[in-house]
Design a protein around this motif. Structure first.
Motif, PDB file in Angstrom:
ATOM      1  N   PRO A 114       3.059   4.132  -1.041  1.00  0.00           N
ATOM      2  CA  PRO A 114       2.656   4.834  -1.708  1.00  0.00           C
ATOM      3  C   PRO A 114       2.728   6.480  -1.593  1.00  0.00           C
ATOM      4  CG  PRO A 114       1.127   4.041   0.059  1.00  0.00           C
ATOM      5  CD  PRO A 114       1.943   3.205  -0.069  1.00  0.00           C
ATOM      6  N   THR A 115       3.317   7.399  -2.930  1.00  0.00           N
ATOM      7  CA  THR A 115       4.243   8.262  -2.120  1.00  0.00           C
ATOM      8  C   THR A 115       2.548   9.812  -2.423  1.00  0.00           C
ATOM      9  OG1 THR A 115       4.101   9.035  -5.006  1.00  0.00           O
ATOM     10  CG2 THR A 115       6.503   8.511  -3.283  1.00  0.00           C
ATOM     11  N   GLY A 116       1.161   8.948  -3.291  1.00  0.00           N
ATOM     12  CA  GLY A 116       0.168  10.286  -3.977  1.00  0.00           C
ATOM     13  C   GLY A 116      -1.118   9.345  -3.199  1.00  0.00           C
ATOM     14  N   PRO A 117      -2.005   9.277  -3.481  1.00  0.00           N
ATOM     15  CA  PRO A 117      -3.327   8.914  -3.147  1.00  0.00           C
ATOM     16  C   PRO A 117      -2.842   7.288  -3.216  1.00  0.00           C
ATOM     17  CG  PRO A 117      -3.858  10.576  -4.681  1.00  0.00           C
ATOM     18  CD  PRO A 117      -1.927  10.437  -4.847  1.00  0.00           C
ATOM     19  N   VAL A 118      -3.731   7.041  -1.770  1.00  0.00           N
ATOM     20  CA  VAL A 118      -3.134   5.525  -1.489  1.00  0.00           C
ATOM     21  C   VAL A 118      -4.426   4.766  -2.841  1.00  0.00           C
ATOM     22  CG1 VAL A 118      -3.904   3.893  -0.040  1.00  0.00           C
ATOM     23  CG2 VAL A 118      -2.790   5.456   0.474  1.00  0.00           C
ATOM     24  N   THR A 119      -4.118   4.125  -3.670  1.00  0.00           N
ATOM     25  CA  THR A 119      -4.678   3.790  -4.114  1.00  0.00           C
ATOM     26  C   THR A 119      -5.186   2.011  -4.442  1.00  0.00           C
ATOM     27  OG1 THR A 119      -2.988   2.102  -6.322  1.00  0.00           O
ATOM     28  CG2 THR A 119      -4.706   4.651  -6.626  1.00  0.00           C
ATOM     29  N   THR A 120      -6.258   1.226  -4.417  1.00  0.00           N
ATOM     30  CA  THR A 120      -6.675  -0.290  -4.120  1.00  0.00           C
ATOM     31  C   THR A 120      -5.101  -1.536  -4.312  1.00  0.00           C
ATOM     32  OG1 THR A 120      -9.317   0.012  -4.783  1.00  0.00           O
ATOM     33  CG2 THR A 120      -7.323  -2.730  -4.626  1.00  0.00           C
ATOM     34  N   GLY A 121      -4.285  -1.175  -5.747  1.00  0.00           N
ATOM     35  CA  GLY A 121      -2.840  -1.724  -5.766  1.00  0.00           C
ATOM     36  C   GLY A 121      -2.136  -1.653  -4.788  1.00  0.00           C
ATOM     37  N   ASN A 122      -1.932   0.329  -4.203  1.00  0.00           N
ATOM     38  CA  ASN A 122      -1.491   0.270  -3.514  1.00  0.00           C
ATOM     39  C   ASN A 122      -1.497  -0.619  -2.189  1.00  0.00           C
ATOM     40  OD1 ASN A 122      -1.033   4.077  -4.712  1.00  0.00           O
ATOM     41  ND2 ASN A 122       0.841   2.566  -5.010  1.00  0.00           N
ATOM     42  N   LEU A 123      -2.310  -0.391  -2.046  1.00  0.00           N
ATOM     43  CA  LEU A 123      -3.252  -1.211  -0.268  1.00  0.00           C
ATOM     44  C   LEU A 123      -2.764  -2.391  -0.239  1.00  0.00           C
ATOM     45  CD1 LEU A 123      -3.958  -0.516   2.125  1.00  0.00           C
ATOM     46  CD2 LEU A 123      -6.025  -1.001   1.337  1.00  0.00           C
ATOM     47  N   ALA A 124      -3.188  -3.332  -1.793  1.00  0.00           N
ATOM     48  CA  ALA A 124      -2.988  -4.612  -1.433  1.00  0.00           C
ATOM     49  C   ALA A 124      -1.743  -5.121  -1.310  1.00  0.00           C
ATOM     50  CB  ALA A 124      -3.546  -4.627  -2.848  1.00  0.00           C
ATOM     51  N   THR A 125      -1.107  -4.612  -1.836  1.00  0.00           N
ATOM     52  CA  THR A 125       0.549  -4.877  -1.719  1.00  0.00           C
ATOM     53  C   THR A 125       1.088  -4.257  -0.766  1.00  0.00           C
ATOM     54  OG1 THR A 125       0.817  -3.908  -4.902  1.00  0.00           O
ATOM     55  CG2 THR A 125       3.564  -3.858  -2.812  1.00  0.00           C
ATOM     56  N   LEU A 126       1.178  -3.419   0.408  1.00  0.00           N
ATOM     57  CA  LEU A 126       1.302  -2.877   1.245  1.00  0.00           C
ATOM     58  C   LEU A 126       0.089  -4.169   2.171  1.00  0.00           C
ATOM     59  CD1 LEU A 126       1.200   1.279   1.911  1.00  0.00           C
ATOM     60  CD2 LEU A 126       2.844  -0.232   1.464  1.00  0.00           C
ATOM     61  N   CYS A 127      -0.967  -4.828   1.901  1.00  0.00           N
ATOM     62  CA  CYS A 127      -1.699  -5.681   2.621  1.00  0.00           C
ATOM     63  C   CYS A 127      -0.562  -7.581   2.469  1.00  0.00           C
ATOM     64  CB  CYS A 127      -2.652  -6.042   2.931  1.00  0.00           C
ATOM     65  SG  CYS A 127      -3.547  -4.852   2.560  1.00  0.00           S
ATOM     66  N   ALA A 128       0.121  -7.277   1.365  1.00  0.00           N
ATOM     67  CA  ALA A 128       0.991  -8.487   1.094  1.00  0.00           C
ATOM     68  C   ALA A 128       2.455  -9.014   1.136  1.00  0.00           C
ATOM     69  CB  ALA A 128       0.945  -8.774  -0.571  1.00  0.00           C
ATOM     70  N   ALA A 129       2.968  -7.565   1.642  1.00  0.00           N
ATOM     71  CA  ALA A 129       3.635  -7.416   2.179  1.00  0.00           C
ATOM     72  C   ALA A 129       4.733  -8.383   3.149  1.00  0.00           C
ATOM     73  CB  ALA A 129       4.105  -6.154   3.132  1.00  0.00           C
ATOM     74  N   SER A 130       5.625  -9.312   3.391  1.00  0.00           N
ATOM     75  CA  SER A 130       6.038 -10.785   3.877  1.00  0.00           C
ATOM     76  C   SER A 130       6.205  -9.871   5.027  1.00  0.00           C
ATOM     77  CB  SER A 130       7.087 -11.200   2.892  1.00  0.00           C
ATOM     78  OG  SER A 130       7.644 -12.219   4.104  1.00  0.00           O
ATOM     79  N   LEU A 131       6.847  -9.982   6.150  1.00  0.00           N
ATOM     80  CA  LEU A 131       6.948 -10.005   7.811  1.00  0.00           C
ATOM     81  C   LEU A 131       8.435  -9.977   7.714  1.00  0.00           C
ATOM     82  CD1 LEU A 131       4.397 -11.024  10.354  1.00  0.00           C
ATOM     83  CD2 LEU A 131       4.990  -8.492   9.115  1.00  0.00           C
ATOM     84  N   ASN A 132       9.225 -10.603   6.323  1.00  0.00           N
ATOM     85  CA  ASN A 132      10.478 -11.016   6.994  1.00  0.00           C
ATOM     86  C   ASN A 132      11.318 -10.014   6.382  1.00  0.00           C
ATOM     87  OD1 ASN A 132       9.628 -13.589   8.089  1.00  0.00           O
ATOM     88  ND2 ASN A 132       9.886 -14.873   5.898  1.00  0.00           N
ATOM     89  N   GLU A 133      10.607  -9.332   4.482  1.00  0.00           N
ATOM     90  CA  GLU A 133      11.139  -8.109   4.441  1.00  0.00           C
ATOM     91  C   GLU A 133      11.109  -6.904   5.665  1.00  0.00           C
ATOM     92  OE1 GLU A 133       8.205  -6.129   1.120  1.00  0.00           O
ATOM     93  OE2 GLU A 133       7.392  -8.838   1.136  1.00  0.00           O
TER      94      GLU A 133
END
Length: 140
Positions: free
Chosen positions: A32-51
């Motif tokens: 995220p480039t601004g305040p961390v939102t619930t959606g941003n955090l969920a996207t980060l948490c869902a990132a694959s370790l293969n990425e």
């Protein structure tokens, strides 16, 4: 107060590090480039370790979850604020909590634009509710 300032500085440094990595590698980071939102955090948490940025995304996610959890523990000690959530014994693993938060976030998109701390606490309260004491005078 010093702890909060140090934590905020550490998170800002981590965000800059995560944000800087794609420019060097050419990959697009979900940081995220601004305040961390619930959606941003969920996207980060869902990132694959293969990425390419998966490890940094997961580290940010887990650090955020741990930080909110530790802060909640400190403010809800006896004499403090009432607990928002109560972890079971044994407590879930960080990986299990992370996966649960991602699933909850996907099922509750109405909270995606809220600050991540608010969404994370909503998830924790729904997932790990505290036992309620019977009302005074209530029959058992």
């Amino acid at each position: 107060m010093r702890f909060v300032t140090t934590l905020a500085g550490s998170l800002a440094l981590l965000a800059v590090t995560i944000g800087g990595a794609p420019a060097q590698t050419g990959a697009a980071a979900p940081a995220p480039t601004g305040p961390v939102t619930t959606g941003n955090l969920a996207t980060l948490c869902a990132a694959s370790l293969n990425e390419e940025v998966g490890h940094a995304s997961q580290a940010f996610c887990r650090g955020f979850i741990v930080g909110v959890g530790q802060y909640h523990t400190e403010i809800s000690r006896p004499g403090g604020r009432p607990a928002i959530f109560c972890l079971p014994t044994p407590a879930p693993t960080l990986e299990a909590a992370q996966a649960s938060f991602v699933a909850w976030s996907g099922a509750n998109p109405q909270h995606a634009s809220e600050l991540a701390v608010d969404g994370l606490l909503r998830w924790a309260a729904a997932t790990y509710p505290c036992p309620t004491a019977p009302a005074r005078g209530a029959r058992r």
